[in-house]
Design an enzyme around this catalytic site. Structure first.
Site, short mmCIF file in Angstrom:
data_model
loop_
_atom_site.label_atom_id
_atom_site.label_comp_id
_atom_site.label_asym_id
_atom_site.label_seq_id
_atom_site.Cartn_x
_atom_site.Cartn_y
_atom_site.Cartn_z
N ASP A 1 0.85 -1.19 0.00
CA ASP A 1 0.00 0.00 0.00
C ASP A 1 0.88 1.24 0.00
OD1 ASP A 1 0.83 -0.58 2.69
OD2 ASP A 1 -0.65 0.83 3.44
N GLU B 1 0.14 -0.91 5.82
CA GLU B 1 1.24 -0.32 6.56
C GLU B 1 1.09 1.18 6.72
OE1 GLU B 1 5.18 1.42 7.44
OE2 GLU B 1 3.88 1.80 5.72
#
Length: 478
Positions: A103, A168
């Site tokens: 991400d 994250e």
């Protein structure tokens, strides 16, 4: 067993020959706007997980997309899956667990990007695009290494376990639970852990990172009248929450960066003479700081004190005020309720609960001394402990040799001022040494506009990751 170096000539040649193919792979990854904090883009985050699965499966890895269930703060939305993959099951080989995230941070062209953020644009031997260095480039590096070995006809030196997450940049929801649930299952064979989710200290010399600061994040709320008031009518008649809050915040840290919380520095482990000497050879200049910040607003005038302030000592930073007027123009309002946010970056041997006790006592004391009739509340919003590894472990020794082989220099051993909580989670869960092996440079601009990854770092990074695995395979275990 043959020496690692015997494979490098043909392997590195293959990596150079696959340069454009590897860049195309990263371009495809960057084109997927996998912004985890934007729920409208959650399908794109999931798409990125499937992209990784497809790439790894095509290379013969066994891949699972582990579902994590609904997102705690958005129960109607599913968390993106964690990509768990294994390449190799030879019990005679060491097994290395690698972590990365797929991400990215939000990015819009109107934020000030010179190029479309979700298109990988090459310019001056650099590749610009959101996620290029944080963390899609390094994640692609592991995939590239597998493919390079296959096409060069060279046996992969270790078993590789991969754990790539999609949250994250939004708190890693669900990751810790999975790590500890799988410590005796999917991760049980791991001999060591390698994470490529940080950067060189500067722009010219590689580093290996063995320490990170922790982070304790707080809010202070001051509440007074039942609603916002007109300052022309009520100014001077009531105790104003904003004034109280400003006094409290100013009592936390001085303009020269000194933390004003009594007793906090007493929690810090003293600097040994041996540790102090390690700063003398690190390649860093004050100009690196000026370039990174775009200004000469440094608190210290020498490199050693600057670096020690960055990662060896705690710092306290003020982050913002919620509830106060912040729009352009003038508005003569007395806000009824304001919340200030601040954090403390912690270091060895500061324990989170000890830090909390001192902070809460100090803030309560500051408020009591004001004699205000308002109400005040301080909260701990979240915390993460510092992490310190052993840079003399065989895992680090392998990385040192790999770096010297590829880049021609011994890497600097550094700590970092930021926090990567997964390092401590993997260390605690597996009981194994954790290494931070960065691919990108200190000027890559992760989380910022015009994020980039130098092409040389990307390609030489694949070589470094590959060489590391070869040295790991033969490094003497202590």
């Amino acid at each position: 067993m043959s020496s690692p170096e015997s494979a490098f000539s043909s392997l590195f040649k293959e990596i150079d020959g696959l340069k454009e193919h590897f860049i195309t792979r990263l371009s495809k990854a960057v084109s997927i706007p996998s912004v985890s904090s934007d729920l409208t883009l959650r399908p794109k985050v999931v798409e990125m997980a499937h992209f990784l699965k497809s790439e790894l499966t095509a290379l013969g890895a066994a891949v699972e997309l582990r579902e994590l269930g609904p997102q705690p703060d958005a129960p109607d939305t599913q968390l993106p899956p964690i990509v768990l993959a294994r390449y190799g099951v030879d019990t005679s080989k060491r097994t290395i667990l690698v972590y990365g995230h797929y991400d990215v941070q939000p990015a819009l062209i109107e934020d000030g990007w010179a190029t479309e953020p979700f298109e990988l644009v090459q310019k001056d031997d650099k590749m610009y695009g959101r996620g290029s260095t944080d963390d899609k480039g390094p994640v692609m590096g592991w995939i590239n290494s597998i493919e390079a070995h296959q096409k060069a006809g060279i046996e992969f030196p270790v078993n590789l376990i991969m754990c790539f997450e999609g949250m994250e940049e939004y708190g890693s929801e669900g990751l810790d639970d999975l790590i500890f649930a799988e410590k005796d299952k999917f991760f049980k064979d791991a001999d060591a852990v390698c994470i490529s989710d940080n950067y060189w200290l500067g722009t010219t010399k590689p580093v290996l990172t063995y320490g990170l600061r922790g982070c304790s994040y707080y809010s202070v709320t001051v509440e007074g009248p039942a609603a916002d008031l007109h300052s022309g009518v009520f100014g001077g008649m009531v105790s104003e929450p904003m004034i109280d809050l400003v006094h409290i915040l100013s009592g936390l840290v001085s303009p020269d960066g000194k933390i004003l919380v009594p007793g906090l520095m007493d929690l810090v482990a003293p600097v040994t003479e041996e540790e102090s000497k390690t700063y003398d050879t690190i390649e860093y200049e004050m100009n690196d700081l000026y370039a990174a910040t775009g200004a000469k607003t440094n608190l210290h005038d020498d490199v050693k004190r600057t670096l020690m302030a960055r990662w060896r000592y705690p710092t306290l930073s003020l982050h913002g005020v919620e509830g106060a007027f912040s729009a352009p123009g003038a508005k003569t309002v007395i806000p009824a309720k304001v919340t200030g946010k601040f954090s403390i970056r912690t270091v060895p041997d500061m324990q989170p609960h000890d830090v909390d006790e001192l902070v809460f006592a100090h803030v309560n004391d500051l408020f009591t001394k004001l004699g205000s009739k308002n109400k005040m509340e301080i909260k701990l919003l979240h915390d993460g402990k510092w992490w310190l590894s052993s840079p003399s472990h065989w895992n680090f020794e392998a990385a040192k040799k790999a770096t010297k082989t590829v880049w021609g220099v011994d890497p600097d051993l550094t700590r970092e001022g930021g926090s990567i909580p997964v390092t401590l989670s993997f260390e605690q869960a597996t009981g194994k040494n954790v290494l931070l092996l960065p691919v990108g440079r200190g000027d890559d601009g992760a989380h910022s506009i015009n994020e980039k990854l130098d092409i040389s770092n990307y390609i030489e990074g694949v070589k470094t990751l590959s060489a590391y695995l070869h040295y790991v395979a033969v490094e003497k275990m202590e």
